[in-house]
Design a protein around this motif. Structure first.
Motif, PDB file in Angstrom:
ATOM      1  N   ASN A 258      -3.951   1.756 -12.821  1.00 12.73           N
ATOM      2  CA  ASN A 258      -4.194   1.998 -11.405  1.00 12.73           C
ATOM      3  C   ASN A 258      -5.698   2.034 -11.124  1.00 12.73           C
ATOM      4  O   ASN A 258      -6.440   2.725 -11.804  1.00 12.73           O
ATOM      5  CB  ASN A 258      -3.547   3.320 -10.994  1.00 12.73           C
ATOM      6  CG  ASN A 258      -3.610   3.570  -9.504  1.00 12.73           C
ATOM      7  OD1 ASN A 258      -3.639   2.631  -8.710  1.00 12.73           O
ATOM      8  ND2 ASN A 258      -3.652   4.837  -9.111  1.00 12.73           N
ATOM      9  N   ARG A 259      -6.139   1.248 -10.137  1.00 13.34           N
ATOM     10  CA  ARG A 259      -7.530   1.160  -9.687  1.00 13.34           C
ATOM     11  C   ARG A 259      -8.418   0.327 -10.605  1.00 13.34           C
ATOM     12  O   ARG A 259      -9.652   0.363 -10.458  1.00 13.34           O
ATOM     13  CB  ARG A 259      -8.140   2.554  -9.460  1.00 13.34           C
ATOM     14  CG  ARG A 259      -7.408   3.371  -8.429  1.00 13.34           C
ATOM     15  CD  ARG A 259      -7.316   2.653  -7.105  1.00 13.34           C
ATOM     16  NE  ARG A 259      -6.414   3.333  -6.159  1.00 13.34           N
ATOM     17  CZ  ARG A 259      -6.117   2.867  -4.957  1.00 13.34           C
ATOM     18  NH1 ARG A 259      -6.632   1.731  -4.554  1.00 13.34           N
ATOM     19  NH2 ARG A 259      -5.290   3.529  -4.164  1.00 13.34           N
ATOM     20  N   ASP A 260      -7.849  -0.406 -11.541  1.00 15.61           N
ATOM     21  CA  ASP A 260      -8.654  -1.363 -12.292  1.00 15.61           C
ATOM     22  C   ASP A 260      -9.194  -2.426 -11.332  1.00 15.61           C
ATOM     23  O   ASP A 260      -8.504  -2.850 -10.402  1.00 15.61           O
ATOM     24  CB  ASP A 260      -7.810  -2.047 -13.378  1.00 15.61           C
ATOM     25  CG  ASP A 260      -7.783  -1.260 -14.670  1.00 15.61           C
ATOM     26  OD1 ASP A 260      -8.492  -0.238 -14.747  1.00 15.61           O
ATOM     27  OD2 ASP A 260      -7.048  -1.663 -15.595  1.00 15.61           O
ATOM     28  N   LEU A 261     -10.423  -2.879 -11.569  1.00 13.46           N
ATOM     29  CA  LEU A 261     -11.073  -3.857 -10.692  1.00 13.46           C
ATOM     30  C   LEU A 261     -11.160  -5.218 -11.366  1.00 13.46           C
ATOM     31  O   LEU A 261     -11.288  -5.321 -12.593  1.00 13.46           O
ATOM     32  CB  LEU A 261     -12.469  -3.370 -10.314  1.00 13.46           C
ATOM     33  CG  LEU A 261     -12.522  -2.098  -9.460  1.00 13.46           C
ATOM     34  CD1 LEU A 261     -13.942  -1.541  -9.431  1.00 13.46           C
ATOM     35  CD2 LEU A 261     -12.028  -2.362  -8.048  1.00 13.46           C
TER      36      LEU A 261
ATOM     37  N   HIS B 236     -13.352   9.264  -6.156  1.00 16.26           N
ATOM     38  CA  HIS B 236     -12.477   9.607  -7.276  1.00 16.26           C
ATOM     39  C   HIS B 236     -12.160   8.359  -8.103  1.00 16.26           C
ATOM     40  O   HIS B 236     -12.214   8.388  -9.339  1.00 16.26           O
ATOM     41  CB  HIS B 236     -11.181  10.235  -6.752  1.00 16.26           C
ATOM     42  CG  HIS B 236     -10.210  10.584  -7.833  1.00 16.26           C
ATOM     43  ND1 HIS B 236     -10.366  11.693  -8.636  1.00 16.26           N
ATOM     44  CD2 HIS B 236      -9.077   9.951  -8.256  1.00 16.26           C
ATOM     45  CE1 HIS B 236      -9.371  11.739  -9.503  1.00 16.26           C
ATOM     46  NE2 HIS B 236      -8.574  10.702  -9.297  1.00 16.26           N
ATOM     47  N   SER B 237     -11.831   7.248  -7.430  1.00 12.64           N
ATOM     48  CA  SER B 237     -11.512   6.011  -8.137  1.00 12.64           C
ATOM     49  C   SER B 237     -12.742   5.411  -8.807  1.00 12.64           C
ATOM     50  O   SER B 237     -12.611   4.634  -9.754  1.00 12.64           O
ATOM     51  CB  SER B 237     -10.914   4.991  -7.165  1.00 12.64           C
ATOM     52  OG  SER B 237      -9.719   5.467  -6.594  1.00 12.64           O
TER      53      SER B 237
ATOM     54  N   GLN C 273      -8.711  -4.691  -6.420  1.00 16.36           N
ATOM     55  CA  GLN C 273      -8.367  -3.548  -7.253  1.00 16.36           C
ATOM     56  C   GLN C 273      -6.849  -3.437  -7.309  1.00 16.36           C
ATOM     57  O   GLN C 273      -6.152  -3.674  -6.327  1.00 16.36           O
ATOM     58  CB  GLN C 273      -8.977  -2.256  -6.692  1.00 16.36           C
ATOM     59  CG  GLN C 273      -8.546  -1.901  -5.284  1.00 16.36           C
ATOM     60  CD  GLN C 273      -9.188  -0.619  -4.804  1.00 16.36           C
ATOM     61  OE1 GLN C 273      -9.203   0.384  -5.517  1.00 16.36           O
ATOM     62  NE2 GLN C 273      -9.733  -0.640  -3.580  1.00 16.36           N
TER      63      GLN C 273
ATOM     64  N   VAL D 101     -14.168   1.664  -2.726  1.00 11.37           N
ATOM     65  CA  VAL D 101     -13.272   2.549  -3.458  1.00 11.37           C
ATOM     66  C   VAL D 101     -13.652   3.987  -3.144  1.00 11.37           C
ATOM     67  O   VAL D 101     -14.765   4.277  -2.691  1.00 11.37           O
ATOM     68  CB  VAL D 101     -13.353   2.314  -4.986  1.00 11.37           C
ATOM     69  CG1 VAL D 101     -12.915   0.906  -5.342  1.00 11.37           C
ATOM     70  CG2 VAL D 101     -14.770   2.577  -5.502  1.00 11.37           C
ATOM     71  N   THR D 102     -12.738   4.894  -3.365  1.00  9.18           N
ATOM     72  CA  THR D 102     -13.039   6.311  -3.173  1.00  9.18           C
ATOM     73  C   THR D 102     -13.915   6.793  -4.315  1.00  9.18           C
ATOM     74  O   THR D 102     -13.977   6.172  -5.381  1.00  9.18           O
ATOM     75  CB  THR D 102     -11.750   7.136  -3.124  1.00  9.18           C
ATOM     76  OG1 THR D 102     -11.097   7.068  -4.409  1.00  9.18           O
ATOM     77  CG2 THR D 102     -10.805   6.623  -2.047  1.00  9.18           C
TER      78      THR D 102
ATOM     79  N   GLY E 114     -11.184  -4.922  -3.343  1.00  9.65           N
ATOM     80  CA  GLY E 114     -11.859  -3.925  -4.160  1.00  9.65           C
ATOM     81  C   GLY E 114     -13.318  -3.738  -3.839  1.00  9.65           C
ATOM     82  O   GLY E 114     -14.099  -3.317  -4.701  1.00  9.65           O
TER      83      GLY E 114
ATOM     84  N   THR F  43      -3.504  -1.386  -7.420  1.00 11.09           N
ATOM     85  CA  THR F  43      -3.161  -0.087  -6.832  1.00 11.09           C
ATOM     86  C   THR F  43      -1.964   0.571  -7.507  1.00 11.09           C
ATOM     87  O   THR F  43      -1.445   1.566  -7.000  1.00 11.09           O
ATOM     88  CB  THR F  43      -2.882  -0.252  -5.331  1.00 11.09           C
ATOM     89  OG1 THR F  43      -1.852  -1.241  -5.136  1.00 11.09           O
ATOM     90  CG2 THR F  43      -4.144  -0.697  -4.598  1.00 11.09           C
TER      91      THR F  43
ATOM     92  N   ARG G 266       0.849  -1.185   0.000  1.00 12.06           N
ATOM     93  CA  ARG G 266       0.000   0.000   0.000  1.00 12.06           C
ATOM     94  C   ARG G 266       0.881   1.230   0.000  1.00 12.06           C
ATOM     95  O   ARG G 266       1.766   1.373   0.829  1.00 12.06           O
ATOM     96  CB  ARG G 266      -0.901   0.010   1.225  1.00 12.06           C
ATOM     97  CG  ARG G 266      -1.826   1.212   1.305  1.00 12.06           C
ATOM     98  CD  ARG G 266      -2.813   1.036   2.441  1.00 12.06           C
ATOM     99  NE  ARG G 266      -3.654  -0.113   2.216  1.00 12.06           N
ATOM    100  CZ  ARG G 266      -4.402  -0.667   3.160  1.00 12.06           C
ATOM    101  NH1 ARG G 266      -4.369  -0.195   4.381  1.00 12.06           N
ATOM    102  NH2 ARG G 266      -5.167  -1.708   2.894  1.00 12.06           N
TER     103      ARG G 266
END
Length: 346
Positions: A216-219, A260-261, A204, A257-258, A254, A206, A8
């Motif tokens: 980045n942030r693909d699920l 934004h993501s 997800q 998520v935020t 995942g 990171t 992380r």
């Protein structure tokens, strides 16, 4: 079978391309009861790193001050950085801590803490030592032949020496390397955390990985886990990827998520947590629109204060670049001070 692992990112730093911003500072020795620690739950606790830090403090004393800002009450200070040092000093029976007080508002300090630049500074603190603690994992996207570090490689922080501007890392080969961190660019700092994963878990990524073709942030959803730690997962775009969890550790659960993501994502059911105690930049009309519009069938909002929530979600926040932010708070950028191409990559 479950799989353990994951990295992380804790923080990173980049040069502000439009100018340099500096914070006025005041060195103080504070007692623990003067510290407000409401951001501590956002920090990842690492027992092994904490033990190394404890041993270092016991032998060498506190080498690096914590960072605080005034908390709005007399003799009270909000801790921005240094929670591990505080815990270690408490374990050693100390009742005071060396601190640097930034004369900034809380949002300014948090933004500056996330946006530390490389450059010529007066102190090791301002040169980016807040990025490193023993046990942190460092990834070098570019590397350096003179230091003996290859691009794309990883190392673990073994020791820091702020007074001499030297950082010692242990490479994958178990070889120790000591260097001035100002000499390297394209560096990301992570803290290793342990998670358990099983078939069917939603994950997800990171960090981007070209070899896998993931951003980045693909699920994705885990389809299989082999005994040697190799994971097969299917992305939301229905493409299958396979990777070894011991080599590619930039992934996490995942399920949450935020906002934004979550941009660009759609789900039938969306559960939204809205904490009315956060800064208006995090909870506002933009947050409400992005979060609620992710749901194709139903969205449910959970909050700590339903009476305050409508006003918070009605707050309009205009987009602005970092330079506009600092000009608005009276910080004058230093012109002709940009070093093109020198930055600590996000």
């Amino acid at each position: 079978m479950p799989s353990r692992g994951g990295w992380r990112r804790t923080t990173s730093s980049g040069l502000l391309q439009s100018g340099v911003v500096e914070a006025d500072r005041l060195d103080m020795r504070l007692e623990f009861h003067q510290l407000e620690r409401r951001l501590e739950h956002l920090r990842v606790h690492q027992p092994e790193a904490q033990r190394k830090l404890l041993a270092s403090l016991a032998v060498n004393g506190q080498q690096m001050p914590i960072v605080v800002v005034a908390a709005g009450q007399a003799d009270r200070y909000l801790v921005i950085d240094g929670y591990q040092r505080i815990r270690a000093l408490e374990q050693l029976g100390r009742d005071t801590v060396e601190a640097v007080v930034w004369t900034l508002s809380e949002p300014e300090a948090l933004l500056l803490d996330r946006s530390l630049r490389w450059g010529e500074h007066d102190t090791a603190l301002e040169q980016g030592w807040l990025l490193y603690e023993a046990g942190d994992v460092v990834r070098y996207s570019r590397g350096s032949k003179s230091v003996g570090i290859e691009g794309g490689s990883y190392a673990t922080v073994a020791a820091i020496n702020p007074s001499a501007n030297l950082l010692t890392v242990e490479k994958a080969s178990c070889e120790l390397t000591t260097y001035d961190p100002r000499r390297l660019t394209g560096v990301s700092v992570y803290r290793e955390v342990a998670h358990e994963f099983s078939v069917g878990d939603r994950v997800q990524f990171t960090a981007p990985e070209k070899s896998l073709g993931v951003a980045n942030r693909d699920l994705a959803v885990i389809e299989s886990i082999s005994p040697d730690g190799r994971i097969a997962a299917r992305l939301d775009e229905n493409r299958k990827v396979e990777f070894n969890a011991t080599e590619h550790r930039h992934f996490d659960h995942g399920y949450a998520v935020t906002s934004h993501s979550a941009r660009g994502l759609t789900a039938e059911w969306v559960l939204i947590y809205a904490d009315t105690g956060v800064h208006p930049d995090l909870l506002n009309s933009r947050f409400a629109y992005v979060s609620v519009s992710r749901a194709s069938f139903e969205a449910r909002i959970f909050t700590d204060d339903a009476t305050r929530l409508p006003a918070r979600l009605s707050t309009e926040v205009d987009k602005s670049v970092a330079l506009d932010f600092f000009q608005a708070v009276g910080r004058t950028p230093v012109e002709q001070s940009v070093l093109p191409g020198i930055q600590m990559g996000l």
